[in-house]
Motif scaffolding. Structure first.
Motif, PDB file in Angstrom:
ATOM      1  N   ALA A   1       0.861  -1.180   0.000  1.00 25.55           N
ATOM      2  CA  ALA A   1       0.000   0.000   0.000  1.00 25.55           C
ATOM      3  C   ALA A   1       0.897   1.230   0.000  1.00 25.55           C
ATOM      4  N   SER A   2       0.305   2.388   0.082  1.00 25.85           N
ATOM      5  CA  SER A   2       1.088   3.617   0.127  1.00 25.85           C
ATOM      6  C   SER A   2       0.376   4.611   1.027  1.00 25.85           C
TER       7      SER A   2
ATOM      8  N   VAL B   1      -5.310   0.035   6.144  1.00 24.08           N
ATOM      9  CA  VAL B   1      -4.756   0.482   4.869  1.00 24.08           C
ATOM     10  C   VAL B   1      -5.868   1.083   4.027  1.00 24.08           C
ATOM     11  N   CYS B   2      -5.508   2.059   3.228  1.00 28.74           N
ATOM     12  CA  CYS B   2      -6.459   2.697   2.305  1.00 28.74           C
ATOM     13  C   CYS B   2      -6.643   1.790   1.090  1.00 28.74           C
TER      14      CYS B   2
ATOM     15  N   GLU C   1       2.472  -4.085   3.907  1.00 30.15           N
ATOM     16  CA  GLU C   1       3.405  -2.990   4.208  1.00 30.15           C
ATOM     17  C   GLU C   1       3.077  -1.797   3.328  1.00 30.15           C
ATOM     18  N   LYS C   2       3.358  -0.587   3.848  1.00 34.62           N
ATOM     19  CA  LYS C   2       3.138   0.638   3.088  1.00 34.62           C
ATOM     20  C   LYS C   2       4.454   1.242   2.659  1.00 34.62           C
TER      21      LYS C   2
ATOM     22  N   LEU D   1       1.110   8.110  -2.915  1.00 35.24           N
ATOM     23  CA  LEU D   1       0.935   7.683  -4.309  1.00 35.24           C
ATOM     24  C   LEU D   1      -0.515   7.762  -4.791  1.00 35.24           C
ATOM     25  N   LEU D   2      -1.404   8.347  -3.971  1.00 34.01           N
ATOM     26  CA  LEU D   2      -2.804   8.466  -4.374  1.00 34.01           C
ATOM     27  C   LEU D   2      -3.430   9.662  -3.678  1.00 34.01           C
ATOM     28  N   VAL D   3      -4.277  10.371  -4.402  1.00 38.37           N
ATOM     29  CA  VAL D   3      -5.132  11.391  -3.794  1.00 38.37           C
ATOM     30  C   VAL D   3      -6.475  10.739  -3.526  1.00 38.37           C
TER      31      VAL D   3
END
Length: 355
Positions: A136-137, A177-178, A218-219, A224-226
């Motif tokens: 993820a980020s 996580v998103c 893990e992030k 890396l995303l809006v």
């Protein structure tokens, strides 16, 4: 009936981006454009990828927009459109999984935008860490922090959880996580199952189920995303995301975790005797877990008995290694203060769980 339009090369892509869309004509073009301009970064080549948009029975002009985008990008052959009758997010996502050809599955929503190097960085992350299930980020909050402070604070909280240990440890608090920032291995779906449909948040259920089975998440430290805060976002309007639904989902997987890992099962001690903590944990008691006592620092609560369970001061908590503790405080900073108190008194991370 499914209809799929594609212009793709014979070789399967490494990455499949799943993007469900329902009446998203206002934002869909920007989301797709952010994927069309993906690029390599130093040490991370751009992987071969496909974009699978699942049109979930849209009644606006989303279908026409998608057909136009597919025609305009036919030379690249990256955009595939699957049209479905309206069936909701879970049906759309699972249809996308069925159509996906990539070894890695990336998620995105129709009202979000990706950083140009998102796919290259996350692919490299998974490729170079074979034991990692999901990459993820961090996410940028795309909204007004004044009017949507709660959601902005939630994004900040998610961004603070980056290591596999932090993600696993906080998973019973809320979804750690998103969802639209994730990229995961297709083999995880094959091994532990796809999205489940029910009265719960489909992403949190997936993470809880996979983590229970041994997934490692893990992030990356990059944003890396809006993650845009649309007024009609499902978490605002869908009953599956209500507090009651979240409490039931948390209880289900927490009960399974405790059955497996609590040597004192079914007994637990709860830090937090307030109404919010008791409401959040009520479904857990219905699943057979038993509170031995509530621990609180509020003198007005200490000495009370709630549904037969005593409310006691911190000095009453059994010694480290002699109990399993649920840290259920929800006021800003309270859970962190209790965590520090537990650590200072010798309770190990296996002695207590954040809920």
């Amino acid at each position: 009936m499914n209809r799929s339009r594609a212009s793709v090369a014979d070789a399967p892509p490494l990455v499949s981006v799943l993007l469900p869309a329902f009446n998203a004509v206002r934002t869909l073009k920007a989301a797709l454009n952010s994927l069309f301009v993906q690029e390599a970064t130093v040490g991370c080549p751009l992987p071969p990828f496909e974009i699978i948009v699942i049109n979930d029975g849209s009644t606006d002009d989303s279908a026409a927009l998608l057909e136009t985008c597919a025609s305009e990008n036919a030379a690249q052959g990256r955009l595939r459109v699957v049209h479905l009758p309206h069936g909701g997010i879970v049906a759309a996502l699972n249809a996308g999984l069925a159509a996906a050809r990539g070894r890695f599955i990336a998620r995105m929503d129709a009202d979000d935008t990706a950083h140009p190097q998102r796919l290259s960085l996350q692919t490299a992350h998974l490729w170079s860490n074979p034991d990692l299930t999901l990459s993820a980020s961090l996410a940028a909050f795309g909204g007004d922090r004044t009017t949507a402070y709660g959601f902005a604070h939630f994004v900040d909280w998610q961004n603070s959880l980056q290591s596999p240990e932090e993600i696993s440890r906080h998973r019973f608090r809320d979804t750690p996580v998103c969802h639209p920032t994730t990229m995961f291995r297709r083999e995880a779906v094959d091994r532990w199952g796809p999205y489940a449909d029910g009265d719960f948040a489909e992403d949190w259920e997936l993470w809880l189920r996979w983590l229970h089975k041994g997934a490692v998440m893990e992030k990356l430290p990059q944003t890396l995303l809006v993650w845009n805060d649309a007024p009609d976002r499902a978490t605002r309007t869908d009953r599956r995301y209500t507090a009651e639904s979240c409490d039931r989902l948390r209880a289900l997987w927490l009960a399974r975790h405790l059955t497996r890992h609590n040597p004192f099962h079914p007994w637990v001690w709860v830090i937090g005797a307030g109404r919010m903590a008791r409401r959040r944990l009520a479904p857990l008691w219905r699943l057979g877990v038993r509170p031995a006592g509530y621990i609180d620092i509020d003198a007005k609560k200490i000495g009370n008995v709630v549904d037969g369970v005593p409310v006691l001061g911190r000095q009453a908590l059994p010694e480290p290694g002699r109990c399993r503790v649920l840290n259920a405080l929800t006021a800003h900073g309270a859970a962190e203060e209790a965590a520090n108190w537990l650590e200072q008194r010798g309770y190990s991370p296996t002695d207590w769980i954040l809920v």
